[in-house]
Design an enzyme around this catalytic site. Sequence first.
Site, PDB file in Angstrom:
ATOM      1  N   ASN A 163      -6.239  -4.822  -5.907  1.00  0.00           N
ATOM      2  CA  ASN A 163      -7.320  -4.205  -5.137  1.00  0.00           C
ATOM      3  C   ASN A 163      -7.202  -2.676  -5.061  1.00  0.00           C
ATOM      4  OD1 ASN A 163      -9.385  -4.146  -2.781  1.00  0.00           O
ATOM      5  ND2 ASN A 163      -7.524  -3.223  -1.916  1.00  0.00           N
ATOM      6  N   VAL A 188       1.085   1.603  -6.934  1.00  0.00           N
ATOM      7  CA  VAL A 188       0.884   0.740  -8.106  1.00  0.00           C
ATOM      8  C   VAL A 188       1.090   1.460  -9.442  1.00  0.00           C
ATOM      9  CG1 VAL A 188      -0.660  -0.886  -6.935  1.00  0.00           C
ATOM     10  CG2 VAL A 188      -1.640   1.113  -8.093  1.00  0.00           C
ATOM     11  N   ASP A 227       0.864  -1.195   0.000  1.00  0.00           N
ATOM     12  CA  ASP A 227       0.000   0.000   0.000  1.00  0.00           C
ATOM     13  C   ASP A 227       0.894   1.236   0.000  1.00  0.00           C
ATOM     14  OD1 ASP A 227      -2.158   1.963   0.754  1.00  0.00           O
ATOM     15  OD2 ASP A 227      -3.288   0.150   1.147  1.00  0.00           O
ATOM     16  N   TYR A 274     -14.533   6.485 -13.112  1.00  0.00           N
ATOM     17  CA  TYR A 274     -14.575   5.260 -12.303  1.00  0.00           C
ATOM     18  C   TYR A 274     -15.271   4.134 -13.084  1.00  0.00           C
ATOM     19  CZ  TYR A 274     -15.134   2.215  -8.205  1.00  0.00           C
ATOM     20  OH  TYR A 274     -15.086   1.156  -7.319  1.00  0.00           O
ATOM     21  N   THR A 291     -16.678   0.848   3.531  1.00  0.00           N
ATOM     22  CA  THR A 291     -15.224   0.989   3.738  1.00  0.00           C
ATOM     23  C   THR A 291     -14.905   2.484   3.808  1.00  0.00           C
ATOM     24  OG1 THR A 291     -14.679   1.234   1.393  1.00  0.00           O
ATOM     25  CG2 THR A 291     -14.821  -1.029   2.228  1.00  0.00           C
TER      26      THR A 291
HETATM   27  P1  NAD Z   1     -10.244   1.901   0.508  1.00  0.00           P
HETATM   28  O1  NAD Z   1     -10.120   3.333   0.145  1.00  0.00           O
HETATM   29  O2  NAD Z   1     -10.766   1.520   1.842  1.00  0.00           O
HETATM   30  O3  NAD Z   1      -8.847   1.173   0.297  1.00  0.00           O
HETATM   31  C1  NAD Z   1      -8.088   1.373  -0.872  1.00  0.00           C
HETATM   32  C2  NAD Z   1      -6.610   1.239  -0.538  1.00  0.00           C
HETATM   33  O4  NAD Z   1      -5.882   1.500  -1.750  1.00  0.00           O
HETATM   34  C3  NAD Z   1      -6.138   2.254   0.495  1.00  0.00           C
HETATM   35  O5  NAD Z   1      -5.424   1.614   1.526  1.00  0.00           O
HETATM   36  C4  NAD Z   1      -5.230   3.191  -0.302  1.00  0.00           C
HETATM   37  O6  NAD Z   1      -4.143   3.703   0.446  1.00  0.00           O
HETATM   38  C5  NAD Z   1      -4.760   2.280  -1.416  1.00  0.00           C
HETATM   39  N1  NAD Z   1      -4.278   3.015  -2.581  1.00  0.00           N
HETATM   40  C6  NAD Z   1      -4.804   4.130  -3.165  1.00  0.00           C
HETATM   41  N2  NAD Z   1      -4.037   4.547  -4.172  1.00  0.00           N
HETATM   42  C7  NAD Z   1      -2.991   3.668  -4.238  1.00  0.00           C
HETATM   43  C8  NAD Z   1      -1.866   3.561  -5.086  1.00  0.00           C
HETATM   44  N3  NAD Z   1      -1.606   4.471  -6.049  1.00  0.00           N
HETATM   45  N4  NAD Z   1      -1.006   2.533  -4.876  1.00  0.00           N
HETATM   46  C9  NAD Z   1      -1.250   1.622  -3.905  1.00  0.00           C
HETATM   47  N5  NAD Z   1      -2.280   1.686  -3.070  1.00  0.00           N
HETATM   48  C10 NAD Z   1      -3.149   2.705  -3.241  1.00  0.00           C
HETATM   49  O7  NAD Z   1     -11.122   1.239  -0.671  1.00  0.00           O
HETATM   50  P2  NAD Z   1     -12.060  -0.069  -0.723  1.00  0.00           P
HETATM   51  O8  NAD Z   1     -13.459   0.372  -0.617  1.00  0.00           O
HETATM   52  O9  NAD Z   1     -11.559  -1.125   0.157  1.00  0.00           O
HETATM   53  O10 NAD Z   1     -11.848  -0.482  -2.254  1.00  0.00           O
HETATM   54  C11 NAD Z   1     -10.916  -1.451  -2.657  1.00  0.00           C
HETATM   55  C12 NAD Z   1     -11.165  -1.792  -4.123  1.00  0.00           C
HETATM   56  O11 NAD Z   1     -12.498  -2.294  -4.271  1.00  0.00           O
HETATM   57  C13 NAD Z   1     -11.051  -0.605  -5.073  1.00  0.00           C
HETATM   58  O12 NAD Z   1     -10.462  -1.031  -6.290  1.00  0.00           O
HETATM   59  C14 NAD Z   1     -12.507  -0.198  -5.289  1.00  0.00           C
HETATM   60  O13 NAD Z   1     -12.693   0.471  -6.504  1.00  0.00           O
HETATM   61  C15 NAD Z   1     -13.167  -1.560  -5.279  1.00  0.00           C
HETATM   62  N6  NAD Z   1     -14.583  -1.486  -4.946  1.00  0.00           N
HETATM   63  C16 NAD Z   1     -15.012  -0.941  -3.778  1.00  0.00           C
HETATM   64  C17 NAD Z   1     -16.360  -0.869  -3.501  1.00  0.00           C
HETATM   65  C18 NAD Z   1     -16.900  -0.258  -2.236  1.00  0.00           C
HETATM   66  O14 NAD Z   1     -18.101   0.023  -2.185  1.00  0.00           O
HETATM   67  N7  NAD Z   1     -16.090  -0.066  -1.221  1.00  0.00           N
HETATM   68  C19 NAD Z   1     -17.292  -1.359  -4.442  1.00  0.00           C
HETATM   69  C20 NAD Z   1     -16.817  -1.921  -5.620  1.00  0.00           C
HETATM   70  C21 NAD Z   1     -15.466  -1.980  -5.880  1.00  0.00           C
END
Ligand code: NAD
Length: 255
Positions: free
Chosen positions: A90, A64, A37, A156, A191
């Site tokens: 992720n 990433v 991360d 998105y 989240t």
């Molecule tokens: P979150 O914001 O809680 O966690 C995301 C993590 O990614 C964070 O720890 C952040 O520091 C890290 N991050 C951000 N930019 C980064 C980078 N450049 N390099 C490395 N790490 C980086 O988000 P979440 O809700 O747990 O979402 C995780 C994944 O699931 C995402 O891809 C999101 O699009 C997808 N998603 C989430 C939901 C939702 O409702 N939460 C729904 C569908 C899909």
Amino acid sequence: MNRVEGKVAVVTGGASGIGRATCLLLAKEGACVAVTDIAEKEGRGLVEEITEKGGKAEYWHLNVTQEASVKQVVSEVREKWGKIDILVNNAGIVGINKPTHEIAEDEWNELMAINVNGVFLCTKHVLISMLETGGGSIINLSSVYGLVGGPDMPPYHASKGAVRLMSKTDALLYAKNKIRVNSVHPAFIWTPLVEKLLAEQGDVAEGRKILDSLHPVGHMGEPDDVAYGILYLASDESKFVTGSELVIDGGYTAH
Ligand code: NAD
């Protein structure tokens, strides 16, 4: 228990939300977990938590979007644990929520760099490793926003649609190499990402009620709801599953 015993997993964006739940579950089920991360404090805290529970994990700082770092982390994980069996792409952001004609090119590119290029770069370097060690499972976080349209967040939606088809193409390209690639499509999961989105829009409690009501089951999901799907795709239980879309959405797309 031990559903991924002896496997090595790399999780991007592993410090928060769905990534965090995934790291905890994969470690509980026996994998060595590379928590990666840009949120160093949270990532290291999570590794401590996993280790205290008897699991195996280590933190790597990884943005990433930076290919040189991706390559370096993949090589260091290989050095430590010998192979990479599981990659969970992720890391992702929601980005700006404006109509298309108001979006600046930089705003569009910033999101794509993380949500699409990041998946490409991590996949590329882990594939090189998996081709050498004889296979693996790649799980890409798309979204219900990668399956159906909506009048919000154009970048998105575009990014998650791209991730859906990147998964299918790679599934076809590498099936013969025993590398499986699948996408996961959650609806709203409670989240920090969703909490931040609601905070930007105003009243979080009110926003949460509205989001809850979008799901036929009556509420949003929890990170573990998604982590269990990822665990299945990571384990050998899903050995015949590749190029598929695992929808975890409380009925959101069933209409
Ligand atoms: P979150 O914001 O809680 O966690 C995301 C993590 O990614 C964070 O720890 C952040 O520091 C890290 N991050 C951000 N930019 C980064 C980078 N450049 N390099 C490395 N790490 C980086 O988000 P979440 O809700 O747990 O979402 C995780 C994944 O699931 C995402 O891809 C999101 O699009 C997808 N998603 C989430 C939901 C939702 O409702 N939460 C729904 C569908 C899909």
